[in-house]
Design an enzyme around this catalytic site. Structure first.
Site, PDB file in Angstrom:
ATOM      1  N   LYS A 145       0.813  -1.209   0.000  1.00 60.47           N
ATOM      2  CA  LYS A 145       0.000   0.000   0.000  1.00 60.47           C
ATOM      3  C   LYS A 145       0.851   1.265   0.000  1.00 60.47           C
ATOM      4  CE  LYS A 145      -3.488  -0.911  -0.454  1.00 60.47           C
ATOM      5  NZ  LYS A 145      -4.056  -1.447  -1.735  1.00 60.47           N
ATOM      6  N   HIS A 168       7.109  -7.163  -2.814  1.00 61.65           N
ATOM      7  CA  HIS A 168       7.093  -6.490  -1.508  1.00 61.65           C
ATOM      8  C   HIS A 168       8.222  -7.004  -0.617  1.00 61.65           C
ATOM      9  CE1 HIS A 168       3.437  -4.337  -2.200  1.00 61.65           C
ATOM     10  NE2 HIS A 168       2.605  -5.336  -2.043  1.00 61.65           N
ATOM     11  N   SER A 187      -4.257   2.996   4.321  1.00 52.53           N
ATOM     12  CA  SER A 187      -4.615   2.314   3.077  1.00 52.53           C
ATOM     13  C   SER A 187      -4.741   0.807   3.298  1.00 52.53           C
ATOM     14  CB  SER A 187      -3.568   2.615   2.003  1.00 52.53           C
ATOM     15  OG  SER A 187      -3.928   2.026   0.772  1.00 52.53           O
TER      16      SER A 187
END
Length: 285
Positions: free
Chosen positions: A44, A99, A129
């Site tokens: 995010k 990620h 988020s």
């Protein structure tokens, strides 16, 4: 919670798209090429935005790839189950998303000349988020109350672990030739300069007209309408966007609408402790 996640070395990975086998492939078997470009973010933190911008840089502003290929296919996830099928036979340059923290990259990365574009985002905004994302994604645990999710975030008990550890794993390589560190905030404030910087880093000399096209296409509202980027193809029983869109606001400072003064001060104190000695000049408020 564990039923929804693959738990490996204390990290939570969403089982819906990641398995022990896909992690093993990413770490042990994936063959990094010199021409590979990795987009790296903490969850995010502008990932979808980068998945739109970087392909447009390589297409010299031709919108065809971003309007005809879903972003998870045009810039596949290294750790996802479908990585091998999408990337193994793909011609170079391959654009890859992850990620992962620095130590999680494939073993072959350090012997390559591959490049990394890292996008950071204010951790309070990333938290907000993520909080909303958990409430629309059936493959993640329910976020619960905001104060509960705040504690989990600060403790690193969320997917991919701690924001602090993620930054701390990548910040030390910021001056390496293969690495470009960007922030969500600078991208939003001066998109033209950031796209130009990205193009130079990736070896692409972009004309002014090309930069204009990229800026226009990657404005939040345009991306939000792009079915190849907004995850509207995902069934509602997996990602329910009825009450909140996957691409929600795309702004800086939305955390101020969620944090109480006490929560903000608590977050700041944890930030100061966790980032002590790192010489990291961002996000101290």
């Amino acid at each position: 919670m564990s039923e929804l996640y693959v738990v490996h070395e204390g990290f939570l990975f969403p089982k819906h798209v990641i398995s022990e086998e896909s992690l093993r492939y990413a770490w042990e078997e994936f063959q990094v090429r010199d021409e590979d470009v990795f987009i790296v973010t903490y969850p995010k933190s502008g990932t979808t935005w980068m998945q739109e911008i970087v392909p447009l840089i390589f297409s010299n502003g031709d919108l065809t790839p971003v309007l005809s290929i879903p972003n998870w296919q045009r810039v596949p996830w290294l750790e996802h189950n479908f990585c091998k099928g999408l990337l193994e036979d793909r011609p170079s340059p391959r654009l890859i998303t992850t990620h992962f923290q620095r130590h999680m990259l494939p073993k072959t990365f350090d012997k390559s000349k591959a490049k990394v574009v890292y996008m950071a985002r204010h951790p309070k905004d990333a938290l907000v988020s993520s909080f909303h994302y958990h409430n629309i994604a059936a493959f993640l645990d329910n976020a619960g109350r905001f104060d509960e999710f705040l504690d989990k975030f600060l403790e690193g008990k969320v997917m991919y672990g701690s924001w602090f550890d993620h930054i701390k794993s990548w910040w030390p390589v910021r001056d390496q030739e293969y690495f470009l560190f960007l922030t969500y905030e600078e991208m939003l404030q001066d998109t033209r300069n950031t796209v130009t910087k990205l193009g130079e880093f990736l070896g692409k000399q972009l004309s002014s007209d090309t930069i204009d096209k990229i800026i226009s296409q990657t404005k939040f509202n345009n991306m939000k309408q792009n079915s190849m980027s907004n995850y509207s193809f995902v069934p509602s029983d997996i990602l329910n966007q009825e009450n909140s869109n996957f691409l929600r606001k795309g702004i800086v400072g939305d955390w101020k609408n969620h944090f109480t003064q006490a929560q903000s001060e608590y977050f700041n104190s944890v930030f100061a402790e966790r980032m002590k000695g790192l010489n990291f000049p961002y996000y101290k408020d």
